[in-house]
Design a protein around this motif. Sequence first.
Motif, short mmCIF file in Angstrom:
data_model
loop_
_atom_site.label_atom_id
_atom_site.label_comp_id
_atom_site.label_asym_id
_atom_site.label_seq_id
_atom_site.Cartn_x
_atom_site.Cartn_y
_atom_site.Cartn_z
N LEU A 161 0.83 -1.27 0.05
CA LEU A 161 -0.56 0.37 -0.49
C LEU A 161 1.02 1.48 0.09
O LEU A 161 1.46 1.26 0.83
CB LEU A 161 -0.96 0.14 1.44
CG LEU A 161 -1.71 0.90 1.36
CD1 LEU A 161 -2.90 1.42 0.26
CD2 LEU A 161 -1.96 0.48 2.63
N ARG A 163 0.40 4.54 0.72
CA ARG A 163 -0.14 5.87 1.45
C ARG A 163 0.13 7.13 0.91
O ARG A 163 1.49 7.94 0.36
CB ARG A 163 0.25 5.40 2.99
CG ARG A 163 0.12 4.82 3.69
CD ARG A 163 0.50 4.15 5.26
NE ARG A 163 0.49 5.90 5.72
CZ ARG A 163 0.97 6.04 6.54
NH1 ARG A 163 2.24 5.57 7.16
NH2 ARG A 163 0.80 7.55 7.16
N SER A 164 -1.37 7.79 0.36
CA SER A 164 -1.25 8.86 -0.07
C SER A 164 -0.01 9.17 -1.19
O SER A 164 0.55 10.33 -1.92
CB SER A 164 -0.99 10.54 1.21
OG SER A 164 -1.05 11.30 0.70
N HIS A 165 0.24 8.60 -2.29
CA HIS A 165 0.69 7.98 -3.57
C HIS A 165 0.18 8.84 -4.61
O HIS A 165 1.09 9.52 -5.37
CB HIS A 165 0.31 6.89 -4.45
CG HIS A 165 1.41 6.80 -4.91
ND1 HIS A 165 3.22 6.70 -5.17
CD2 HIS A 165 1.30 6.39 -6.28
CE1 HIS A 165 3.66 6.16 -6.21
NE2 HIS A 165 2.23 6.18 -6.96
N ASP A 174 -4.40 6.67 -1.24
CA ASP A 174 -3.65 5.72 -1.07
C ASP A 174 -3.88 4.86 -2.48
O ASP A 174 -4.99 5.16 -3.52
CB ASP A 174 -4.70 4.82 0.11
CG ASP A 174 -4.25 5.99 1.21
OD1 ASP A 174 -3.36 6.55 1.49
OD2 ASP A 174 -4.88 4.79 2.25
#
Length: 183
Positions: A161, A163-165, A174
């Motif tokens: 995962l 995050r905040s990609h 995400d």
Amino acid sequence: MSEHLPPWPSTPPAHGAVVLRAFGEGDVHLALEMGEDPYIPLIGSLPAHPNPHQALEWIERQQARFAEGKGFSFAIADVGSGTALGAVGLGLHSLAAGRASAGYSVAPKHRGRGVASSGLRALTAFAWTIPALHRVELHIEPWNVGSTRVAEAAGYEREGLLRSHQEIGCTRRDMLLYAAIRP
């Protein structure tokens, strides 16, 4: 700039009932259909509810990706009729590092029939014809179960995962990272 890219495939990549081909003006119907989906315009350059002129401009942007050295953009077409059902692309910005990114979308009325997974399988098989390429990555929002099923059906594995990609629709999101590694 396309001299830095591998050549356009001389034999269109195919899998199952689909074939990947270059976009043409006759594919405006696909852009119009996909532009009615609430999500597709958020993740690409196709405007929501496009008019025919905007749909044609989107087709032209798909055609230009190869010439601009960005990668390959294919229409996912029915192998029998040639009708475009969706789109799949291979971004080669990180080719020097042996990596590519892929993305796909299918018009809503053609979903649930294996079009996306067959298109992604054909794209991935084509990717392995590029000697410098060792990894193809997908970024999928965690809620998008249909897309994770497509990825897994095409042989991609979930790696984690991020995050905040990515920003989608003015919100940081995400993303699940899926990848296929050269066999």
